[in-house]
Scaffold this motif. Structure first.
Motif, short mmCIF file in Angstrom:
data_model
loop_
_atom_site.label_atom_id
_atom_site.label_comp_id
_atom_site.label_asym_id
_atom_site.label_seq_id
_atom_site.Cartn_x
_atom_site.Cartn_y
_atom_site.Cartn_z
N LYS A 1 0.82 -1.20 0.00
CA LYS A 1 0.00 0.00 0.00
C LYS A 1 0.86 1.26 0.00
O LYS A 1 0.41 2.32 -0.47
N PHE A 2 2.08 1.16 0.47
CA PHE A 2 2.93 2.34 0.52
C PHE A 2 3.52 2.68 -0.85
O PHE A 2 4.10 3.74 -1.03
N LYS A 3 3.35 1.79 -1.80
CA LYS A 3 3.83 2.10 -3.15
C LYS A 3 2.98 3.16 -3.83
O LYS A 3 3.35 3.68 -4.88
N ASN A 4 1.83 3.48 -3.24
CA ASN A 4 1.00 4.55 -3.79
C ASN A 4 1.49 5.93 -3.38
O ASN A 4 1.04 6.94 -3.93
N LEU A 5 2.36 5.99 -2.41
CA LEU A 5 2.87 7.29 -1.95
C LEU A 5 3.90 7.82 -2.93
O LEU A 5 4.62 7.06 -3.57
N THR A 6 3.99 9.14 -3.02
CA THR A 6 4.98 9.73 -3.90
C THR A 6 6.36 9.65 -3.26
O THR A 6 6.50 9.51 -2.04
N PHE A 7 7.37 9.76 -4.09
CA PHE A 7 8.73 9.76 -3.58
C PHE A 7 9.02 11.08 -2.88
O PHE A 7 8.56 12.14 -3.31
N SER A 8 9.79 10.99 -1.81
CA SER A 8 9.98 12.15 -0.97
C SER A 8 11.24 12.95 -1.30
O SER A 8 11.45 14.01 -0.76
N GLU A 9 12.05 12.44 -2.18
CA GLU A 9 13.35 13.08 -2.38
C GLU A 9 13.24 14.54 -2.80
O GLU A 9 14.09 15.35 -2.48
N GLU A 10 12.18 14.85 -3.54
CA GLU A 10 12.05 16.22 -4.01
C GLU A 10 11.43 17.14 -2.95
O GLU A 10 11.39 18.35 -3.14
N PHE A 11 10.93 16.57 -1.86
CA PHE A 11 10.26 17.37 -0.83
C PHE A 11 11.13 17.62 0.40
O PHE A 11 10.96 18.59 1.10
N PHE A 12 12.05 16.73 0.66
CA PHE A 12 12.77 16.77 1.92
C PHE A 12 14.28 16.70 1.68
O PHE A 12 14.73 16.09 0.73
N GLY A 13 15.00 17.31 2.56
CA GLY A 13 16.44 17.09 2.61
C GLY A 13 16.75 15.96 3.56
O GLY A 13 15.86 15.27 4.04
N GLU A 14 18.01 15.81 3.87
CA GLU A 14 18.37 14.85 4.91
C GLU A 14 17.95 15.42 6.26
O GLU A 14 18.07 16.61 6.46
N PRO A 15 17.54 14.59 7.23
CA PRO A 15 17.35 13.15 7.06
C PRO A 15 15.91 12.77 6.80
O PRO A 15 15.59 11.59 6.76
N GLU A 16 15.04 13.74 6.57
CA GLU A 16 13.62 13.42 6.50
C GLU A 16 13.28 12.44 5.39
O GLU A 16 12.36 11.64 5.52
N ARG A 17 14.02 12.48 4.30
CA ARG A 17 13.63 11.61 3.20
C ARG A 17 13.90 10.15 3.50
O ARG A 17 13.46 9.27 2.77
N TRP A 18 14.66 9.90 4.56
CA TRP A 18 14.92 8.51 4.93
C TRP A 18 13.90 8.00 5.93
O TRP A 18 13.96 6.84 6.33
N LYS A 19 13.01 8.84 6.39
CA LYS A 19 12.06 8.39 7.40
C LYS A 19 11.13 7.33 6.83
O LYS A 19 10.72 7.40 5.67
N CYS A 20 10.80 6.36 7.69
CA CYS A 20 9.97 5.24 7.25
C CYS A 20 8.52 5.68 7.08
O CYS A 20 7.88 6.13 8.04
N ALA A 21 8.00 5.55 5.85
CA ALA A 21 6.60 5.94 5.60
C ALA A 21 5.64 5.02 6.34
O ALA A 21 4.53 5.42 6.69
N GLY A 22 6.07 3.78 6.60
CA GLY A 22 5.22 2.86 7.36
C GLY A 22 5.10 3.27 8.81
O GLY A 22 4.02 3.23 9.40
#
Ligand SMILES: [Zn+2]
Length: 84
Positions: free
Chosen positions: A13-34
């Motif tokens: 189900k998390f594959k429906n989420l958009t990729f975060s790389e364009e929204f966040f810098g480090e370290p937020e883009r590594w946060k677990c969406a689950g």
């Protein structure tokens, strides 16, 4: 910083989420969406306001949640938590 080892890393189900790389810098883009989903879900169940706290979440780069937007994950969990 802790790394997420939970099975939701592989939840499709998390594959429906958009990729975060364009929204966040480090370290937020590594946060677990689950983990963000669980935080939102639990907040809604507890009657708390929608307030993502990314600094509380574990990190993950694994499979389905890799680079997914944790804010979207939180909101998805929050909405699911509001359902009866
Ligand atoms: Zn997680």
């Amino acid at each position: 910083m802790a790394w997420c080892k939970k099975s939701h890393r592989k939840d499709p189900k998390f594959k429906n989420l958009t990729f975060s790389e364009e929204f966040f810098g480090e370290p937020e883009r590594w946060k677990c969406a689950g983990c963000a989903y669980e935080q939102g879900f639990n907040d809604a169940k507890a009657g708390l306001p929608n307030n993502p706290r990314l600094n509380k979440l574990d990190q993950s780069q694994a499979s389905a949640v890799r680079h997914r937007n944790p804010i979207e994950g939180y909101n998805m969990g929050y909405n699911d938590g509001l359902k009866p």
